[in-house]
Design a protein around this motif. Sequence first.
Motif, PDB file in Angstrom:
ATOM      1  N   ALA A  15     -12.552  22.652  35.881  1.00 51.33           N
ATOM      2  CA  ALA A  15     -13.386  21.382  35.810  1.00 51.33           C
ATOM      3  C   ALA A  15     -13.805  20.772  37.064  1.00 51.33           C
ATOM      4  O   ALA A  15     -14.674  20.219  37.246  1.00 51.33           O
ATOM      5  CB  ALA A  15     -12.849  20.580  34.702  1.00 51.33           C
ATOM      6  N   LEU A  16     -12.624  20.577  37.864  1.00 49.58           N
ATOM      7  CA  LEU A  16     -12.766  20.001  39.052  1.00 49.58           C
ATOM      8  C   LEU A  16     -14.024  20.869  40.335  1.00 49.58           C
ATOM      9  O   LEU A  16     -14.833  20.480  40.706  1.00 49.58           O
ATOM     10  CB  LEU A  16     -11.461  20.137  39.953  1.00 49.58           C
ATOM     11  N   GLN A  17     -14.119  22.128  39.726  1.00 47.50           N
ATOM     12  CA  GLN A  17     -15.016  22.912  40.447  1.00 47.50           C
ATOM     13  C   GLN A  17     -16.379  22.637  40.159  1.00 47.50           C
ATOM     14  O   GLN A  17     -17.239  23.095  40.660  1.00 47.50           O
ATOM     15  CB  GLN A  17     -14.651  24.470  40.398  1.00 47.50           C
ATOM     16  N   CYS A  18     -16.562  22.098  38.631  1.00 48.21           N
ATOM     17  CA  CYS A  18     -17.966  22.039  38.256  1.00 48.21           C
ATOM     18  C   CYS A  18     -18.284  20.566  38.857  1.00 48.21           C
ATOM     19  O   CYS A  18     -19.617  20.129  38.746  1.00 48.21           O
ATOM     20  CB  CYS A  18     -17.839  21.656  36.628  1.00 48.21           C
ATOM     21  N   VAL A  24     -24.815  17.397  42.370  1.00 43.76           N
ATOM     22  CA  VAL A  24     -26.206  17.899  42.659  1.00 43.76           C
ATOM     23  C   VAL A  24     -27.247  17.842  41.783  1.00 43.76           C
ATOM     24  O   VAL A  24     -28.461  17.359  42.080  1.00 43.76           O
ATOM     25  CB  VAL A  24     -25.836  19.392  43.461  1.00 43.76           C
ATOM     26  N   LEU A  25     -27.083  18.118  40.739  1.00 42.04           N
ATOM     27  CA  LEU A  25     -27.732  18.135  39.313  1.00 42.04           C
ATOM     28  C   LEU A  25     -28.482  16.842  39.441  1.00 42.04           C
ATOM     29  O   LEU A  25     -29.560  16.361  39.060  1.00 42.04           O
ATOM     30  CB  LEU A  25     -27.060  18.619  38.064  1.00 42.04           C
ATOM     31  N   LEU A  26     -27.463  15.603  39.524  1.00 37.79           N
ATOM     32  CA  LEU A  26     -27.702  14.275  39.381  1.00 37.79           C
ATOM     33  C   LEU A  26     -28.602  13.680  40.366  1.00 37.79           C
ATOM     34  O   LEU A  26     -29.427  12.959  40.252  1.00 37.79           O
ATOM     35  CB  LEU A  26     -26.342  13.482  39.322  1.00 37.79           C
ATOM     36  N   LEU A  27     -28.683  14.452  41.741  1.00 36.64           N
ATOM     37  CA  LEU A  27     -29.114  14.058  42.638  1.00 36.64           C
ATOM     38  C   LEU A  27     -30.810  14.729  42.641  1.00 36.64           C
ATOM     39  O   LEU A  27     -31.853  13.970  42.962  1.00 36.64           O
ATOM     40  CB  LEU A  27     -28.731  14.284  44.014  1.00 36.64           C
ATOM     41  N   SER A  43     -17.616  12.606  30.701  1.00 33.15           N
ATOM     42  CA  SER A  43     -16.623  13.223  30.009  1.00 33.15           C
ATOM     43  C   SER A  43     -15.549  13.695  31.014  1.00 33.15           C
ATOM     44  O   SER A  43     -14.323  13.664  30.340  1.00 33.15           O
ATOM     45  CB  SER A  43     -17.297  14.612  29.234  1.00 33.15           C
ATOM     46  N   LEU A  44     -15.885  14.131  32.098  1.00 31.72           N
ATOM     47  CA  LEU A  44     -14.913  14.681  33.042  1.00 31.72           C
ATOM     48  C   LEU A  44     -14.038  13.421  33.605  1.00 31.72           C
ATOM     49  O   LEU A  44     -12.605  13.458  33.648  1.00 31.72           O
ATOM     50  CB  LEU A  44     -15.424  15.439  33.993  1.00 31.72           C
ATOM     51  N   ARG A  50      -7.228  12.438  38.024  1.00 29.08           N
ATOM     52  CA  ARG A  50      -7.361  13.494  38.924  1.00 29.08           C
ATOM     53  C   ARG A  50      -8.936  13.740  38.910  1.00 29.08           C
ATOM     54  O   ARG A  50      -9.688  13.627  39.880  1.00 29.08           O
ATOM     55  CB  ARG A  50      -6.930  14.575  38.732  1.00 29.08           C
ATOM     56  N   LEU A  51      -9.513  13.854  37.669  1.00 31.10           N
ATOM     57  CA  LEU A  51     -11.060  14.442  37.660  1.00 31.10           C
ATOM     58  C   LEU A  51     -11.878  13.156  37.965  1.00 31.10           C
ATOM     59  O   LEU A  51     -12.965  13.001  38.365  1.00 31.10           O
ATOM     60  CB  LEU A  51     -11.120  14.938  36.263  1.00 31.10           C
TER      61      LEU A  51
END
Length: 161
Positions: A15-18, A24-27, A43-44, A50-51
């Motif tokens: 999940a951290l890697q996502c 980037v998609l948000l930008l 959600s994360l 940590r997330l």
Amino acid sequence: LCALASRDAGLAQAALQCVDGLVVLLLSGTDKGKEEAAAALWSLAITNSRLKLAVAHAGAIPPMIKLLGSGTSAGKEEAAGVLWTLLSNEDDRKASIDVKVTLDNALDLVHLLTTGTDMGKEAAAGVLRLSALLDLNKAPIFQAMAVEPLVELLHTGTEGA
């Protein structure tokens, strides 16, 4: 993924890697892509501290604030939800993030507070409440005339708001 990540360290790492890809998609994504990225980041962020910190440190806050003013209705609500979660310090003060609110940001939140769905109103109220804890945010929130809609929400809004 979020529910599993809260119970499994390996999935939490996945999940951290996502997070970076979602930022980037948000930008640079389409309006729908930004909306979906904001929903996934929310959600994360609610999964664990940590997330939550990973979302903030990945640079999600500025595009979330921008999405409040320029996104789809659902995107604005998702952005407010992410910001509300990031500002929250229920788990741990170290996991709390401070956000500077400009007059334009406060006006966007007041607009969501008065026109959004119950979820959007609740998230906007949460962001305004937690942002007002910082002295530098009190003036823009007051100038955006947030007090009256917040009081109105007490009488007509959702249980959580």
